[in-house]
Design a protein around this motif. Structure first.
Motif, PDB file in Angstrom:
ATOM      1  N   LEU A   1       0.828  -1.212   0.000  1.00 28.20           N
ATOM      2  CA  LEU A   1       0.000   0.000   0.000  1.00 28.20           C
ATOM      3  C   LEU A   1       0.858   1.255   0.000  1.00 28.20           C
ATOM      4  O   LEU A   1       1.986   1.249   0.497  1.00 28.20           O
TER       5      LEU A   1
ATOM      6  N   LEU B   1     -11.292  -2.903 -10.119  1.00 26.61           N
ATOM      7  CA  LEU B   1      -9.932  -3.441  -9.963  1.00 26.61           C
ATOM      8  C   LEU B   1      -9.152  -3.285 -11.267  1.00 26.61           C
ATOM      9  O   LEU B   1      -9.662  -3.588 -12.348  1.00 26.61           O
ATOM     10  N   LYS B   2      -7.930  -2.791 -11.171  1.00 26.52           N
ATOM     11  CA  LYS B   2      -7.065  -2.622 -12.345  1.00 26.52           C
ATOM     12  C   LYS B   2      -6.804  -3.970 -12.995  1.00 26.52           C
ATOM     13  O   LYS B   2      -6.474  -4.939 -12.290  1.00 26.52           O
TER      14      LYS B   2
ATOM     15  N   ILE C   1      -4.215  -7.482 -11.984  1.00 23.63           N
ATOM     16  CA  ILE C   1      -3.795  -7.610 -10.584  1.00 23.63           C
ATOM     17  C   ILE C   1      -4.288  -8.938 -10.028  1.00 23.63           C
ATOM     18  O   ILE C   1      -5.492  -9.192  -9.967  1.00 23.63           O
TER      19      ILE C   1
ATOM     20  N   LEU D   1     -11.095  -4.500   1.608  1.00 24.98           N
ATOM     21  CA  LEU D   1      -9.697  -4.153   1.347  1.00 24.98           C
ATOM     22  C   LEU D   1      -9.644  -3.064   0.288  1.00 24.98           C
ATOM     23  O   LEU D   1     -10.006  -3.293  -0.875  1.00 24.98           O
ATOM     24  N   ALA D   2      -9.200  -1.903   0.709  1.00 17.65           N
ATOM     25  CA  ALA D   2      -9.123  -0.750  -0.191  1.00 17.65           C
ATOM     26  C   ALA D   2      -7.705  -0.603  -0.725  1.00 17.65           C
ATOM     27  O   ALA D   2      -6.807  -1.360  -0.363  1.00 17.65           O
ATOM     28  N   ARG D   3      -7.521   0.382  -1.581  1.00 13.40           N
ATOM     29  CA  ARG D   3      -6.205   0.606  -2.191  1.00 13.40           C
ATOM     30  C   ARG D   3      -5.283   1.423  -1.295  1.00 13.40           C
ATOM     31  O   ARG D   3      -4.111   1.613  -1.614  1.00 13.40           O
ATOM     32  N   SER D   4      -5.821   1.942  -0.218  1.00 10.49           N
ATOM     33  CA  SER D   4      -4.990   2.595   0.805  1.00 10.49           C
ATOM     34  C   SER D   4      -5.377   2.004   2.153  1.00 10.49           C
ATOM     35  O   SER D   4      -6.508   1.527   2.324  1.00 10.49           O
ATOM     36  N   GLY D   5      -4.460   2.013   3.076  1.00 12.86           N
ATOM     37  CA  GLY D   5      -4.755   1.506   4.411  1.00 12.86           C
ATOM     38  C   GLY D   5      -5.936   2.252   5.022  1.00 12.86           C
ATOM     39  O   GLY D   5      -6.821   1.654   5.641  1.00 12.86           O
TER      40      GLY D   5
ATOM     41  N   ASP E   1      -9.890   6.872  -2.620  1.00 15.12           N
ATOM     42  CA  ASP E   1      -9.612   8.208  -3.149  1.00 15.12           C
ATOM     43  C   ASP E   1      -9.412   8.083  -4.652  1.00 15.12           C
ATOM     44  O   ASP E   1      -8.796   7.113  -5.121  1.00 15.12           O
TER      45      ASP E   1
ATOM     46  N   ASP F   1      -6.176   7.006  -6.160  1.00 12.60           N
ATOM     47  CA  ASP F   1      -5.651   5.688  -5.764  1.00 12.60           C
ATOM     48  C   ASP F   1      -6.130   4.549  -6.665  1.00 12.60           C
ATOM     49  O   ASP F   1      -5.574   3.441  -6.607  1.00 12.60           O
ATOM     50  N   TYR F   2      -7.148   4.800  -7.484  1.00 15.52           N
ATOM     51  CA  TYR F   2      -7.684   3.720  -8.327  1.00 15.52           C
ATOM     52  C   TYR F   2      -6.662   3.217  -9.343  1.00 15.52           C
ATOM     53  O   TYR F   2      -6.809   2.134  -9.896  1.00 15.52           O
ATOM     54  N   ASP F   3      -5.636   4.007  -9.570  1.00 17.30           N
ATOM     55  CA  ASP F   3      -4.621   3.615 -10.553  1.00 17.30           C
ATOM     56  C   ASP F   3      -3.499   2.771  -9.916  1.00 17.30           C
ATOM     57  O   ASP F   3      -2.621   2.271 -10.610  1.00 17.30           O
ATOM     58  N   LEU F   4      -3.539   2.603  -8.603  1.00 13.50           N
ATOM     59  CA  LEU F   4      -2.469   1.853  -7.917  1.00 13.50           C
ATOM     60  C   LEU F   4      -2.572   0.351  -8.212  1.00 13.50           C
ATOM     61  O   LEU F   4      -3.665  -0.174  -8.435  1.00 13.50           O
ATOM     62  N   ASP F   5      -1.426  -0.304  -8.218  1.00 14.56           N
ATOM     63  CA  ASP F   5      -1.370  -1.736  -8.519  1.00 14.56           C
ATOM     64  C   ASP F   5      -1.618  -2.566  -7.255  1.00 14.56           C
ATOM     65  O   ASP F   5      -0.738  -3.303  -6.801  1.00 14.56           O
ATOM     66  N   VAL F   6      -2.787  -2.421  -6.699  1.00 16.19           N
ATOM     67  CA  VAL F   6      -3.104  -3.106  -5.437  1.00 16.19           C
ATOM     68  C   VAL F   6      -4.439  -3.808  -5.590  1.00 16.19           C
ATOM     69  O   VAL F   6      -5.391  -3.233  -6.131  1.00 16.19           O
ATOM     70  N   TRP F   7      -4.524  -5.027  -5.098  1.00 18.09           N
ATOM     71  CA  TRP F   7      -5.797  -5.737  -5.126  1.00 18.09           C
ATOM     72  C   TRP F   7      -6.774  -5.038  -4.181  1.00 18.09           C
ATOM     73  O   TRP F   7      -6.403  -4.619  -3.075  1.00 18.09           O
ATOM     74  N   ALA F   8      -8.008  -4.912  -4.612  1.00 16.35           N
ATOM     75  CA  ALA F   8      -9.049  -4.300  -3.783  1.00 16.35           C
ATOM     76  C   ALA F   8     -10.336  -5.094  -3.950  1.00 16.35           C
ATOM     77  O   ALA F   8     -10.618  -5.615  -5.027  1.00 16.35           O
TER      78      ALA F   8
END
Lengths: 225, 225
Positions: free
Chosen positions: A143, A204-205, A208, B95-99, B176, B179-186
Motif C-alpha cells: 500500500l 480493480l485494475k 492484478i 480491502l481498499a487501495r490505501s490503508g 480516493d 488511488d484507483y490507478d495503484l497496482d493493489v488488489w481491492a
C-alpha cells in the motif's frame, strides 16, 4: 513490560456466575483476543452506558482499536475514564433435554482499565502495520504510505491486558440425572465463522492477481501457528 | 402497543460518525436483531462500565435476554438504570487501495432504555417459548415443563425497541480518486456464520432421530421467511 502469565483478578474481573467457566491464564485470553476481529467497547457518558462495536487487534500486552479522531467513543475512552473491553465468539448451540439446561458454547474475554491514546507518530504507524498484518500479512508493504491528513484524522488507542478474565464453555449438554431418560434429542450444533471467496472490486485494475494472503485470513478460530 | 415504523432518534441514538450508514427504520432494526443470537449489554455500576455478552431474542416491540436470578448483570439492568443493548454482525473485510480506506461490512443495532423484569409467570413461560422457537421451532413442545425451581432461578428482562438506531455498511471499497490507478488488489472478503452438522450427545438415548429443525437454524443472516 514483563510477560504476565495470569490476568489480574479483582472485584471487577473475578467471574461470579458459572465460575467453573472462568479462565485467567494469559495464553487463553490472548488466543480469544487474537481470534476476534470485532470487539465491543463499553464506556460511560453522563452516567449512561454506551457500547460501540469496532475492530481490534493485539500486540504483546495491549489491545488496540482505532477510528476517526472525531469519534465520540475514542475521545471519551482516551480521556482517563474506565473502559470495559469485550471480545466474544459463539461456538455452538447446546441443546439439552430440558429448556433450563440449554446453553451456548462460547469463548469470551472481558478487560477493564483505562485506554491511552497513541500520540507518537512512529508508534501509530507501527500499530497500523500490526492491524494490517493481523489479517493480511505483507499487505502493508503493497500500500502507499499513510499521508499526513489520514494520520491526523486517525486516533488509535491501547488498553493493557491486565485486569480481566476469559470465560469459556465447550462440550455437550449437562442435564439433570433424571432427564437423561427423556425421549429428546440432545447435543450441540456447532457455529463457526467462515470466510468466503474474495470478491474483486469492479474497478480493480486489470492484471492484478488475488494475493495469497486473502485465502489465509482466519476469524473466530485461533490463528494458524 | 402501536407498531412503529421508525426508531426514536435522540441525542443518544442519532448516529454521529458516518451518518450515511445510519438506518432508523424498524424493519431493518428488527431484521438485524432477529439475525443475531449473541448481544452485548452495557450497564454502569459505581460509575464504571460493564459489558456482558448473552443470548437475546425479539418478540414484537421488545428484545429479551435472561439468565440466573443471581446474575449481577440482570439484577443491575432491571433496577431502573439506563442500559445500552447492541447486536453486531460482521459481514466482510473491505480491502481498499490505501490503508486508510480499509473497512468492514457490518450490520449493527444499538438500543437505549431501561429494561424491565418479567414478573408474571405466564409471561415468563411465553418468553421462554419464544426463545426456544427463535432457533428451534417446535422443540418447546418436546421438552418437559419448566419446574418451579427453574422458574424461580431464572430472570427474564425486556427492553423496548424504541430509542436506538442501526448502522449498516455493505459493498466494496471506496477509494480516493487518485488511488484507483495503484497496482493493489481491492475488494471484499465475505464473512458468514455457518452452522455445522449437529453433534449428538454421547449419552443420547438410542433411537432418537435428529429433529428436522436442527438443519433450519439460521444465525447471522436474516431468518428464512
Amino acid at each position: 513490560m514483563t510477560a504476565e502469565t495470569e490476568m489480574r483478578i479483582t472485584e471487577k474481573s473475578r467471574i461470579k456466575r458459572a465460575p467453573t467457566r472462568a479462565v485467567y491464564d494469559r495464553a487463553t485470553v490472548d488466543a480469544i483476543l487474537d481470534a476476534g476481529l470485532l470487539c465491543h467497547v463499553g464506556y460511560v457518558i453522563d452516567g449512561a452506558p454506551y457500547v460501540t462495536a469496532t475492530c481490534h487487534w493485539r500486540k504483546g500486552d495491549r489491545v488496540y482499536w482505532h477510528g476517526s479522531a472525531a469519534s465520540r467513543m475514542l475521545r471519551t475512552v482516551t480521556s482517563g475514564v474506565p473502559v470495559c473491553f469485550t471480545v466474544s465468539h459463539l461456538d455452538g448451540i447446546v441443546l439439552a433435554r430440558s429448556g433450563f439446561h440449554h446453553s451456548v458454547n462460547y469463548r469470551g474475554v472481558t478487560l477493564f482499565g483505562e485506554a491511552v491514546k497513541i500520540e507518537d507518530e512512529g508508534e501509530k504507524l507501527a500499530a497500523l502495520k500490526d492491524l494490517s498484518d493481523r489479517l493480511t500479512p505483507g499487505r502493508g508493504e503493497e500500500l502507499r504510505p499513510v499521508n499526513d491528513q489520514e494520520m491526523k484524522g486517525t486516533t488509535i488507542c491501547a488498553l493493557e491486558i491486565d485486569e480481566g478474565s476469559a470465560k469459556v464453555r465447550a462440550g455437550g449438554p449437562v442435564d439433570d440425572d433424571e432427564d437423561y431418560d427423556l425421549d429428546v434429542w440432545a447435543g450441540v450444533v456447532p457455529v463457526t465463522t467462515t470466510l468466503g471467496a474474495p470478491i474483486p472490486d469492479p474497478r480493480l485494475k486489470p492484471g492484478i492477481a488475488e494475493p495469497a494472503y486473502l485465502r489465509e485470513i482466519s476469524i473466530g478460530q485461533a490463528p494458524k501457528a
